[in-house]
Motif scaffolding. Structure first.
Motif, short mmCIF file in Angstrom:
data_model
loop_
_atom_site.label_atom_id
_atom_site.label_comp_id
_atom_site.label_asym_id
_atom_site.label_seq_id
_atom_site.Cartn_x
_atom_site.Cartn_y
_atom_site.Cartn_z
N TRP A 130 0.83 -1.21 0.00
CA TRP A 130 0.00 0.00 0.00
C TRP A 130 0.87 1.25 0.00
CZ3 TRP A 130 -4.06 2.81 -0.82
CH2 TRP A 130 -4.24 4.01 -0.14
N THR A 131 1.92 1.24 0.81
CA THR A 131 2.84 2.37 0.86
C THR A 131 3.47 2.60 -0.51
OG1 THR A 131 3.32 1.93 3.19
CG2 THR A 131 4.89 3.32 1.99
N ALA A 132 3.63 1.52 -1.27
CA ALA A 132 4.19 1.63 -2.62
C ALA A 132 3.15 2.06 -3.65
CB ALA A 132 4.80 0.29 -3.03
N GLY A 133 1.89 2.29 -3.21
CA GLY A 133 0.87 2.85 -4.09
C GLY A 133 -0.06 1.85 -4.74
N MET A 134 -0.22 0.66 -4.16
CA MET A 134 -1.06 -0.38 -4.77
C MET A 134 -2.42 -0.42 -4.09
SD MET A 134 1.76 -3.40 -5.19
CE MET A 134 3.37 -3.03 -5.91
N ASP A 135 -3.48 -0.05 -4.84
CA ASP A 135 -4.82 -0.02 -4.26
C ASP A 135 -5.31 -1.42 -3.89
OD1 ASP A 135 -5.13 0.19 -7.43
OD2 ASP A 135 -6.83 -0.95 -6.68
N LYS A 136 -4.87 -2.44 -4.62
CA LYS A 136 -5.31 -3.81 -4.31
C LYS A 136 -4.83 -4.23 -2.93
CE LYS A 136 -7.14 -7.83 -5.22
NZ LYS A 136 -6.55 -8.76 -6.21
N THR A 161 -12.03 2.27 2.05
CA THR A 161 -12.15 3.64 1.56
C THR A 161 -10.87 4.09 0.89
OG1 THR A 161 -13.76 4.20 3.30
CG2 THR A 161 -12.63 6.04 2.22
N ARG A 162 -9.73 3.75 1.47
CA ARG A 162 -8.46 4.12 0.86
C ARG A 162 -8.32 3.51 -0.53
NH1 ARG A 162 -4.55 3.16 6.20
NH2 ARG A 162 -4.87 5.24 7.13
N ALA A 163 -8.71 2.25 -0.65
CA ALA A 163 -8.62 1.60 -1.96
C ALA A 163 -9.62 2.19 -2.94
CB ALA A 163 -8.86 0.10 -1.81
N ALA A 164 -10.83 2.46 -2.47
CA ALA A 164 -11.85 3.04 -3.35
C ALA A 164 -11.44 4.42 -3.84
CB ALA A 164 -13.19 3.12 -2.61
N ASP A 165 -10.75 5.17 -2.98
CA ASP A 165 -10.28 6.50 -3.38
C ASP A 165 -9.29 6.43 -4.54
OD1 ASP A 165 -11.84 7.77 -1.52
OD2 ASP A 165 -10.24 8.06 -0.05
N LEU A 166 -8.67 5.27 -4.72
CA LEU A 166 -7.74 5.08 -5.85
C LEU A 166 -8.42 4.36 -7.01
CD1 LEU A 166 -4.40 4.12 -4.06
CD2 LEU A 166 -5.10 6.33 -4.98
N GLY A 167 -9.77 4.23 -6.94
CA GLY A 167 -10.51 3.67 -8.06
C GLY A 167 -10.76 2.18 -7.99
N ASN A 168 -10.59 1.55 -6.83
CA ASN A 168 -10.81 0.13 -6.70
C ASN A 168 -12.30 -0.15 -6.50
OD1 ASN A 168 -11.05 -2.57 -5.36
ND2 ASN A 168 -8.82 -2.52 -5.57
#
Length: 465
Positions: A130-136, A161-168
């Motif tokens: 996640w820190t590396a930017g992976m919404d999955k 919510t964090r993942a959804a904010d990145l379009g997941n």
């Protein structure tokens, strides 16, 4: 990872040759770069072989790159072993990739460990991913914490919510169930609308079923038709459009009068629109409508546009607003409008309403691709005519807005208009709404018992005797 200077020079020349279509020269240069110590050149050569259809040769280069500790090649070799079912070998490659900074290996390694039951180590790797930017990764953390509704729902909601904010889309869909388990009905529906806008295949069906069970047949019908292309706007978009419609129509009239019928030229780098001999700034390219398949494509989802261009930057504001409020029309990159009675007019209506979120002067349509489509440009330049309250225009603007958004609450349309012009005082009664505007103007709207507009009185400021 540092590489010898000469190997970097050779690889850059090789990549430039590949972009220019000089494949043989690219192969020679990239091969020399690999021999000179640049492990990543192995992945570049694998890409060339894949484009030729030579998968076995590509695998050979991935293997050589992995043995030289290139993170991308380590991932590819690990994935090949994982696909063959050799999880032990895959884990070894992934761990080696993680040790040399291969962020792409984190997620797959975590999944292998989770499936084995090593939950704590898997969570730690997911958090690094996640820190590396992976919404999955955030989605997977949320799923573990959710535990089918039996776990830590508050923490699960945070990660979803964090993942959804990145379009997941999957995270948004699962967030709806979490909100439902928490007793937050509106939160559940907002999350599912968000998931539908992001393209989740089950979200629209869940919304249709919910509204069908709860006595809202119109909304149930909208969501049941959503996947195949609805013929109306969502209730959430109608509310947004209705609120700002009257003022937006006024701004649009002013913009059309100012630009006239002059030939238009626009520049995406300088964010300028030129009408005749006059240039205006603050240009944003919202998207385009295709006359061929009658679909709308937001500029953020157009693969043929350079998304680093200044004229595309502000479209993110529209998308984020749609995500926060569960408005599918503002989230789905491509919208099928073919089932609307007038698809092109639907696109124009949608764009003008959405553009109110950016403020400014309004939207201008420009033909593209020899008439095959239309692109819509938003302009925000203080040199264009200001949107000032004009009492004689208000009744027509209100009625036009009600016609454009017939599903919107007429009270919402009037309240939005009054709010736009900043009344010094607003009176709201059961069957009337009165706004006392700056400079002494007064707008009064009467409603029938069922909420329809019955009468409008717009009085200019009184004159001194």
């Amino acid at each position: 990872m540092s590489y010898p200077v000469e190997s970097i020079r050779l690889r850059e020349k090789g990549l430039a040759a590949a972009r220019a279509g000089r494949v043989e020269a690219a192969e020679q240069l990239l091969g020399s770069a690999f021999d000179a110590g640049h492990a990543a050149a192995a992945g570049d050569l694998a890409d060339i072989e894949l484009q030729r259809g030579n998968r076995d040769e590509a695998i050979g280069w991935w293997q050589r790159g992995a043995e030289s500790n290139d993170p991308a090649c380590l991932f590819e070799v690990g994935y090949l072993d994982e696909a063959r079912g050799d999880l032990t070998a895959a884990e070894g490659w992934y761990r080696r990739g993680v040790s040399v900074g291969g962020a792409s290996c984190l997620l797959n390694l975590a999944t292998i460990l989770e499936n084995r039951g090593a939950r704590d180590e898997a969570l730690e790797l997911y958090e690094r991913a996640w820190t590396a930017g992976m919404d999955k990764a955030a989605f997977n953390i949320g799923r573990i914490l959710d535990d089918g509704g039996r776990g830590d729902l508050e923490a699960a909601a945070l990660w979803y919510t964090r993942a959804a904010d990145l379009g997941n889309a999957g995270a948004a869909f699962n967030l709806g169930f979490v909100r439902g388990d928490q007793g937050d009905r509106e939160g559940m529906l907002t999350a599912w609308r968000r998931a539908a806008g992001l393209g989740h295949p089950k979200a629209a069906a869940a919304l249709a079923e919910h509204h069908g069970r709860n006595g809202s047949p119109a909304q149930a019908r909208y969501w049941s038709e959503f996947a195949d292309g609805p013929g109306t706007f969502s209730f959430e978009f109608d509310a947004l459009g209705g609120w700002g419609a009257a003022a937006a129509i006024h701004r649009q009239d002013l913009l059309n009068d100012a630009l006239g019928d002059d030939y238009l030229h626009y520049d995406l780098k300088t964010r300028t629109l030129t009408a005749g001999d006059t240039g205006y700034g603050g240009l944003t390219v919202l998207g385009s409508f295709s006359n061929l398949d009658r679909s709308w494509l937001w500029s953020w989802a157009n693969p043929h546009l350079d998304h680093s261009l200044p004229a595309l930057e502000r479209t993110a504001e529209i998308r984020k607003y749609g995500a926060r409020n569960g408005i599918p029309e503002l989230m789905a990159g491509r919208l099928d409008l073919s089932n609307f009675p007038n698809p092109k007019q639907a696109a124009a209506t949608m764009v003008i309403a959405a553009a109110t979120l950016l403020g400014g002067n309004g939207v201008k349509a420009v033909g593209i691709n020899d008439g095959a489509g239309v692109t819509y440009l938003h302009v925000d330049d203080p040199r264009l005519p200001a949107d000032e309250y004009e009492p004689l225009r208000m009744p027509r603007l209100i009625m036009t807005a009600a016609e454009v958004f017939p599903a919107a609450d007429p009270r919402l349309i009037v309240e939005g208009l009054l709010t736009n012009y900043g009344p010094s005082r607003m009176q709201i009664g059961p069957n009337a709404m009165i706004g006392h505007l700056p400079e002494g103007h007064r707008l009064a709207v009467e409603f029938t018992d069922d909420g329809l507009i019955n009468a409008i009185s717009s009085e200019p400021a009184g004159r001194e005797p």
